[in-house]
Design an enzyme around this catalytic site. Sequence first.
Site, PDB file in Angstrom:
ATOM      1  NE  ARG A 166      -3.879   1.625   4.078  1.00  0.00           N
ATOM      2  CZ  ARG A 166      -3.755   2.766   3.423  1.00  0.00           C
ATOM      3  NH1 ARG A 166      -4.508   3.002   2.369  1.00  0.00           N
ATOM      4  NH2 ARG A 166      -2.883   3.678   3.818  1.00  0.00           N
ATOM      5  CB  ILE A 182       5.694  -5.003   7.142  1.00  0.00           C
ATOM      6  CG1 ILE A 182       6.083  -6.482   7.033  1.00  0.00           C
ATOM      7  CG2 ILE A 182       5.825  -4.316   5.778  1.00  0.00           C
ATOM      8  CD1 ILE A 182       5.195  -7.285   6.111  1.00  0.00           C
ATOM      9  CE1 TYR A 184      -1.646  -4.992   5.906  1.00  0.00           C
ATOM     10  CE2 TYR A 184      -1.387  -4.622   3.548  1.00  0.00           C
ATOM     11  CZ  TYR A 184      -1.451  -4.129   4.838  1.00  0.00           C
ATOM     12  OH  TYR A 184      -1.329  -2.776   5.053  1.00  0.00           O
ATOM     13  CB  THR A 244      -0.909   0.008   1.247  1.00  0.00           C
ATOM     14  OG1 THR A 244      -1.609  -1.220   1.321  1.00  0.00           O
ATOM     15  CG2 THR A 244      -1.887   1.163   1.201  1.00  0.00           C
ATOM     16  CB  THR A 245       3.893   2.094   1.960  1.00  0.00           C
ATOM     17  OG1 THR A 245       3.246   1.731   3.187  1.00  0.00           O
ATOM     18  CG2 THR A 245       4.798   3.278   2.217  1.00  0.00           C
ATOM     19  CE  LYS A 277       1.839  -4.370   6.764  1.00  0.00           C
ATOM     20  NZ  LYS A 277       2.026  -3.561   5.538  1.00  0.00           N
ATOM     21  CE1 TYR A 286     -16.958  -0.361  -3.433  1.00  0.00           C
ATOM     22  CE2 TYR A 286     -17.284  -2.181  -4.960  1.00  0.00           C
ATOM     23  CZ  TYR A 286     -17.676  -0.948  -4.464  1.00  0.00           C
ATOM     24  OH  TYR A 286     -18.758  -0.314  -4.998  1.00  0.00           O
TER      25      TYR A 286
END
Length: 296
Positions: A143, A209, A138, A49-50, A167, A112
Amino acid sequence: MRTNPFQGTGVAVITPFTAEGEVDLLTLREHICRLIEEGGVDYLCALGTTAETPTLSAEERELIIETFVDEVNGRVPLLLGCGGNNTGSVCAFLEDADFEGIDGVLIVTPYYNKPTQEGLYRHYRAVCQASPVPVVLYNVPGRTGVNLSSETTLRLAEDFDNIVAIKEASGNLAQINEIISHAPAGFEVISGDDSLTFEIVALGGAGVISVVGNAFPSEMTELVRSMKNGDVFEALHIHRAFHDIFRLAFVEGNPAGVKCMMAERGELQNVLRLPLTEVSENTRRHIAQALHDFAL
């Protein structure tokens, strides 16, 4: 026997852009080297994402993967983010891509769509059957809109030996403790929240992370290593020193905060791709002051 190669401090690496908004591969190479050689980080995560991955074209993603594989060159493990909300597309990528130089994949819960826990289980089952490399789950419900429960996480970990870690970025320490307490051999929890790294490693987590590690790689590495070596007081000292940095890194979204920190130090252009924008001038001033005041 299952072994998690992603131990200690990993960094979710940003994608540098030029002033014109193009991917800056030269600065990315310099940043990768700085993280490994000066920061001493234990592993890297590409295209998370980063990295602003949703804004990158397929061609840009391929160039970035090639850059990571070439620049890392086996010096540290490399984790590749390649999740999505279309199970078929994720599996097709896993079956077709070249994973030379990549040590595992980070697979976010489908966003979503808001699948049930059974849907999440079947998604990851398909991923595990398709993946030629170890899988890191993850969970980031803030999000994605869906939480991967401790029960489903443990069910997956029991059923698939190529799932080596999760994660965890739910922020739910009770859930995280439940996973750690009942994890099968070789399956571990990695913190997905910089600000909860101290607590998660204290509970038995494998590390973090990190987003902030882009700007403070050696300090985040020292925080985790101190905890894992039993030097709790040193780790707590570092954790507390990061208080304002952790807050400011995310107050206007990720990676806007950490890119501002790096730009203030002259390490990259403070450029993001829409719909993300740079932090406000007020936040930039607070970040500049926090960088000035930061001391261990």
